[in-house]
Design a protein around this motif. Structure first.
Motif, PDB file in Angstrom:
ATOM      1  N   LYS A   1       0.828  -1.211   0.000  1.00 28.72           N
ATOM      2  CA  LYS A   1       0.000   0.000   0.000  1.00 28.72           C
ATOM      3  C   LYS A   1       0.860   1.257   0.000  1.00 28.72           C
ATOM      4  CE  LYS A   1      -2.728  -0.386   3.468  1.00 28.72           C
ATOM      5  NZ  LYS A   1      -3.305  -1.441   4.251  1.00 28.72           N
ATOM      6  N   GLN A   2       0.341   2.276  -0.626  1.00 28.86           N
ATOM      7  CA  GLN A   2       1.007   3.570  -0.620  1.00 28.86           C
ATOM      8  C   GLN A   2       0.831   4.199   0.764  1.00 28.86           C
ATOM      9  OE1 GLN A   2       2.719   4.417  -3.227  1.00 28.86           O
ATOM     10  NE2 GLN A   2       3.385   6.417  -2.505  1.00 28.86           N
ATOM     11  N   LYS A   3       1.897   4.735   1.304  1.00 28.67           N
ATOM     12  CA  LYS A   3       1.799   5.385   2.606  1.00 28.67           C
ATOM     13  C   LYS A   3       1.346   6.831   2.441  1.00 28.67           C
ATOM     14  CE  LYS A   3       5.221   2.530   4.912  1.00 28.67           C
ATOM     15  NZ  LYS A   3       6.342   2.526   5.856  1.00 28.67           N
ATOM     16  N   VAL A   4       0.747   7.361   3.475  1.00 29.05           N
ATOM     17  CA  VAL A   4       0.310   8.756   3.444  1.00 29.05           C
ATOM     18  C   VAL A   4       1.266   9.614   4.267  1.00 29.05           C
ATOM     19  CG1 VAL A   4      -2.129   8.300   3.023  1.00 29.05           C
ATOM     20  CG2 VAL A   4      -1.273   8.327   5.373  1.00 29.05           C
ATOM     21  N   LYS A   5       1.460  10.823   3.787  1.00 27.16           N
ATOM     22  CA  LYS A   5       2.354  11.760   4.446  1.00 27.16           C
ATOM     23  C   LYS A   5       1.538  12.586   5.434  1.00 27.16           C
ATOM     24  CE  LYS A   5       5.554  15.421   3.001  1.00 27.16           C
ATOM     25  NZ  LYS A   5       6.041  16.124   1.805  1.00 27.16           N
ATOM     26  N   TYR A   6       2.091  12.835   6.588  1.00 29.77           N
ATOM     27  CA  TYR A   6       1.393  13.677   7.552  1.00 29.77           C
ATOM     28  C   TYR A   6       2.389  14.563   8.293  1.00 29.77           C
ATOM     29  CZ  TYR A   6       2.928  10.237  11.058  1.00 29.77           C
ATOM     30  OH  TYR A   6       3.669   9.424  11.855  1.00 29.77           O
ATOM     31  N   GLU A   7       1.862  15.598   8.938  1.00 25.79           N
ATOM     32  CA  GLU A   7       2.714  16.557   9.628  1.00 25.79           C
ATOM     33  C   GLU A   7       2.122  16.849  11.006  1.00 25.79           C
ATOM     34  OE1 GLU A   7       4.620  19.889   7.247  1.00 25.79           O
ATOM     35  OE2 GLU A   7       3.345  21.035   8.612  1.00 25.79           O
ATOM     36  N   LEU A   8       2.985  16.910  11.996  1.00 22.94           N
ATOM     37  CA  LEU A   8       2.551  17.209  13.358  1.00 22.94           C
ATOM     38  C   LEU A   8       3.387  18.360  13.894  1.00 22.94           C
ATOM     39  CD1 LEU A   8       2.577  13.531  14.685  1.00 22.94           C
ATOM     40  CD2 LEU A   8       0.549  14.835  14.067  1.00 22.94           C
ATOM     41  N   GLU A   9       2.790  19.143  14.792  1.00 20.81           N
ATOM     42  CA  GLU A   9       3.535  20.250  15.383  1.00 20.81           C
ATOM     43  C   GLU A   9       3.487  20.148  16.897  1.00 20.81           C
ATOM     44  OE1 GLU A   9       3.556  25.144  15.512  1.00 20.81           O
ATOM     45  OE2 GLU A   9       2.572  24.121  13.850  1.00 20.81           O
ATOM     46  N   PHE A  10       4.647  20.258  17.528  1.00 20.28           N
ATOM     47  CA  PHE A  10       4.741  20.157  18.978  1.00 20.28           C
ATOM     48  C   PHE A  10       5.461  21.376  19.547  1.00 20.28           C
ATOM     49  CE2 PHE A  10       4.963  15.888  17.176  1.00 20.28           C
ATOM     50  CZ  PHE A  10       3.966  15.214  17.867  1.00 20.28           C
ATOM     51  N   PRO A  11       4.825  22.107  20.472  1.00 18.28           N
ATOM     52  CA  PRO A  11       5.542  23.200  21.128  1.00 18.28           C
ATOM     53  C   PRO A  11       6.567  22.603  22.094  1.00 18.28           C
ATOM     54  CG  PRO A  11       3.257  23.071  21.904  1.00 18.28           C
ATOM     55  CD  PRO A  11       3.441  21.989  20.903  1.00 18.28           C
ATOM     56  N   ILE A  12       7.768  23.142  22.102  1.00 19.68           N
ATOM     57  CA  ILE A  12       8.820  22.630  22.976  1.00 19.68           C
ATOM     58  C   ILE A  12       9.570  23.802  23.590  1.00 19.68           C
ATOM     59  CG2 ILE A  12      11.000  21.360  23.053  1.00 19.68           C
ATOM     60  CD1 ILE A  12       9.956  19.405  21.161  1.00 19.68           C
ATOM     61  N   HIS A  13       9.715  23.759  24.915  1.00 23.74           N
ATOM     62  CA  HIS A  13      10.473  24.816  25.589  1.00 23.74           C
ATOM     63  C   HIS A  13      11.940  24.424  25.586  1.00 23.74           C
ATOM     64  CE1 HIS A  13       6.750  26.679  26.770  1.00 23.74           C
ATOM     65  NE2 HIS A  13       6.341  25.539  27.253  1.00 23.74           N
ATOM     66  N   SER A  14      12.662  24.929  24.595  1.00 21.38           N
ATOM     67  CA  SER A  14      14.070  24.578  24.460  1.00 21.38           C
ATOM     68  C   SER A  14      14.712  25.570  23.508  1.00 21.38           C
ATOM     69  CB  SER A  14      14.190  23.169  23.876  1.00 21.38           C
ATOM     70  OG  SER A  14      15.513  22.918  23.472  1.00 21.38           O
ATOM     71  N   SER A  15      16.017  25.684  23.610  1.00 20.05           N
ATOM     72  CA  SER A  15      16.700  26.495  22.607  1.00 20.05           C
ATOM     73  C   SER A  15      16.825  25.638  21.354  1.00 20.05           C
ATOM     74  CB  SER A  15      18.089  26.900  23.098  1.00 20.05           C
ATOM     75  OG  SER A  15      18.956  25.789  23.071  1.00 20.05           O
ATOM     76  N   PRO A  16      16.740  26.245  20.173  1.00 21.29           N
ATOM     77  CA  PRO A  16      16.890  25.475  18.935  1.00 21.29           C
ATOM     78  C   PRO A  16      18.208  24.696  18.900  1.00 21.29           C
ATOM     79  CG  PRO A  16      16.028  27.646  18.431  1.00 21.29           C
ATOM     80  CD  PRO A  16      16.369  27.649  19.903  1.00 21.29           C
TER      81      PRO A  16
END
Length: 130
Positions: free
Chosen positions: A2-17
């Motif tokens: 089966k073809q996989k689906v692409k997805y995106e998630l966003e998580f806030p994180i308290h950290s320096s880049p």
């Protein structure tokens, strides 16, 4: 297959880049939250979990900003699948978010998202961003 689906998630994180980036790129950083063990030889990474092992190639990186790993097949060839982690800093608030792009089988999408939520929760504990 089966073809996989692409997805995106966003998580806030308290950290320096800069700190966050170390945990996204280095084998020692990744093995603290992403996999049980991570080895790298140059741009080739091996991710080890209890009963499985996956190989990936570091496809691209930008210091303090993003890393992209492309999964390899059994013969060590690139697949069309990858996962990418991108650090986003809000220009006004300076809030840091981690944007994850990944692929999943359509019927496992919910589980895949839950897995990332658990992984990021572990990551937050490791860097003290709880």
């Amino acid at each position: 297959m089966k073809q996989k689906v692409k997805y995106e998630l966003e998580f806030p994180i308290h950290s320096s880049p800069q700190l966050l980036y170390q945990y996204m790129l280095t084998p020692s950083g990744l093995s603290e939250w992403f996999a049980d063990n991570v080895n790298s030889r140059g741009e080739f990474y091996t991710f080890i979990w209890d009963d499985s092992e996956e190989k990936a190639k570091l496809a691209s990186k930008k210091s303090g900003e993003k890393v992209k790993f492309r999964w390899l097949d059994e013969d060590g060839n690139d697949t069309e699948y990858f996962f990418e982690m991108k650090i986003q800093v809000d220009e006004i608030t300076q809030d840091v978010s981690l944007i994850v792009t990944d692929f999943s089988d359509p019927d496992e999408l919910h589980e895949s998202k839950l897995l990332w939520e658990n992984l990021i929760s572990d990551l937050k504990h490791v860097i003290g961003s709880v």
